[in-house]
Enzyme design. Structure first.
Site, PDB file in Angstrom:
ATOM      1  CE  LYS A 190      -8.784  73.188  34.062  1.00  0.00           C
ATOM      2  NZ  LYS A 190      -8.851  73.334  32.579  1.00  0.00           N
ATOM      3  N   GLY A 191      -4.732  69.332  38.305  1.00  0.00           N
ATOM      4  CA  GLY A 191      -4.003  68.119  38.639  1.00  0.00           C
ATOM      5  C   GLY A 191      -4.316  67.643  40.042  1.00  0.00           C
ATOM      6  CG  ASP A 230       0.803  75.143  51.268  1.00  0.00           C
ATOM      7  OD1 ASP A 230       0.340  75.821  50.332  1.00  0.00           O
ATOM      8  OD2 ASP A 230       1.912  75.373  51.779  1.00  0.00           O
ATOM      9  CB  SER A 231       1.840  69.993  48.127  1.00  0.00           C
ATOM     10  OG  SER A 231       1.106  70.453  46.999  1.00  0.00           O
ATOM     11  CG  PHE A 281       0.323  68.493  38.436  1.00  0.00           C
ATOM     12  CD1 PHE A 281       0.469  69.398  39.474  1.00  0.00           C
ATOM     13  CD2 PHE A 281      -0.293  67.263  38.709  1.00  0.00           C
ATOM     14  CE1 PHE A 281       0.026  69.101  40.756  1.00  0.00           C
ATOM     15  CE2 PHE A 281      -0.739  66.963  39.996  1.00  0.00           C
ATOM     16  CZ  PHE A 281      -0.579  67.884  41.012  1.00  0.00           C
ATOM     17  CE1 TYR A 328       9.853  73.389  40.435  1.00  0.00           C
ATOM     18  CE2 TYR A 328       7.899  73.223  41.826  1.00  0.00           C
ATOM     19  CZ  TYR A 328       8.902  73.985  41.254  1.00  0.00           C
ATOM     20  OH  TYR A 328       8.970  75.331  41.515  1.00  0.00           O
ATOM     21  CG  ASP A 329       4.652  65.174  39.071  1.00  0.00           C
ATOM     22  OD1 ASP A 329       5.047  65.418  40.233  1.00  0.00           O
ATOM     23  OD2 ASP A 329       3.473  64.848  38.817  1.00  0.00           O
ATOM     24  CG  HIS A 374       3.773  64.816  47.671  1.00  0.00           C
ATOM     25  ND1 HIS A 374       3.731  64.290  46.399  1.00  0.00           N
ATOM     26  CD2 HIS A 374       3.493  66.146  47.512  1.00  0.00           C
ATOM     27  CE1 HIS A 374       3.457  65.244  45.522  1.00  0.00           C
ATOM     28  NE2 HIS A 374       3.298  66.371  46.163  1.00  0.00           N
TER      29      HIS A 374
END
Length: 216
Positions: A25-26, A85-86, A174, A176-177, A202
Site C-alpha cells: 500500500k505504501g 524492486d527496492s 513504511f 525501514y523509513d 530512491h
C-alpha cells in the site's frame, strides 16, 4: 512499428492502464502520487486487484527481480506492467538486507520485525565503534515492460544515501523509513511529508528516470 513509437501512440490515444507488480500500500500510494504529479496518462492498478499472485523472486539482484515481477504481472494481465524492486543496503553488513529487505526477519512485509532485526544486527558494530555513523542507502530499481516478452524493458534506478539509526524516529512512511536518517535535513525518512519524501527518495528518483525514458 518500433518499441518507442508503439508506446508513444498508445499512451497518447487514450488513458492507459499499467499493472503495478506489488500490493504494498505504501508503494502504491507513492506511485499514484508521483505519476499524477507527472501528468502521465496512465492509471496504475495493483496486481492484487486483478487477482495476480506474487511472482517468485529468485533473481540475485534488484534488476533481475524487478524484471521477473514485471513480466509475471504483464503475462497474467495482458497489460503493460511496472515493477519496483527496492530495499535497504548497509555496507557494514555486506549490503544486507538488500534484495531480502522485505523478509529480512523471515516474515514478508513485517516492518517492525525487520527493523528490530536490523537494529540487533548492528548492535555489535555500534558497540565496537560507538561514535561512528553507520551508512546506508535505499535502492529502487524500476522495470517497465510493454508486454510479457518485451525484449527491451525500460530500467530506471534511484539511490538514496543516509545513515542508520539505533532506534526508530518518526511515525510516517513504511519499511525501514524510521531507521533511515538524513543528516542534511536532520530528519528520518519517516518524519518527512509525503511530498518531501517523493521529491528526494530512491523511488522518486527512479520514477523521474523512468519518465525521462518514456517517449511521451
Amino acid at each position: 512499428m518500433s518499441y518507442s513509437t508503439d508506446l508513444h501512440t498508445q499512451s497518447n490515444s487514450h488513458q492507459q492502464q499499467w499493472v503495478l507488480a506489488s500490493n504494498n500500500k505504501g508503494k502504491l500510494a507513492e506511485f499514484k502520487k508521483l505519476f499524477r504529479d507527472a501528468n502521465l496518462n496512465v492509471t496504475i492498478i495493483p496486481q492484487g486487484q486483478l487477482d495476480i499472485d506474487d511472482a517468485i523472486e529468485d533473481g540475485l539482484s534488484f534488476v533481475e527481480n524487478a524484471i521477473i515481477k514485471a513480466r509475471h504481472a504483464s503475462r497474467a494481465s495482458g497489460l503493460p506492467a511496472i515493477a519496483d524492486d527496492s530495499g535497504l543496503c548497509v555496507p557494514v553488513l555486506g549490503n544486507a538486507p538488500g534484495i531480502y529487505s522485505a523478509r529480512y526477519a523471515g516474515e514478508h512485509g513485517n516492518d517492525s520485525k525487520n527493523n528490530a532485526k536490523l537494529i540487533a544486527d548492528l548492535q555489535p558494530i555500534r558497540a565496537a565503534k560507538p561514535d561512528a555513523s553507520i551508512k546506508g542507502m535505499f535502492v529502487c530499481v524500476l522495470a517497465m515492460v510493454r508486454h510479457a516478452d518485451d525484449p527491451l524493458p525500460i530500467i530506471a534506478q534511484g539511490l538514496w544515501h543516509g545513515e542508520i539509526l539505533a532506534a526508530p524516529h518518526g511515525d510516517g512512511g513504511f519499511g525501514y523509513d524510521p531507521l533511515f536518517w538524513l543528516p542534511e535535513l536532520q530528519a528520518s525518512a519517516a518524519s518527512l511529508s509525503a511530498e518531501d519524501k517523493n521529491r528526494i527518495s530512491h523511488r522518486g528518483q527512479a520514477i523521474q528516470q523512468l519518465l525521462a525514458q518514456l517517449p511521451l
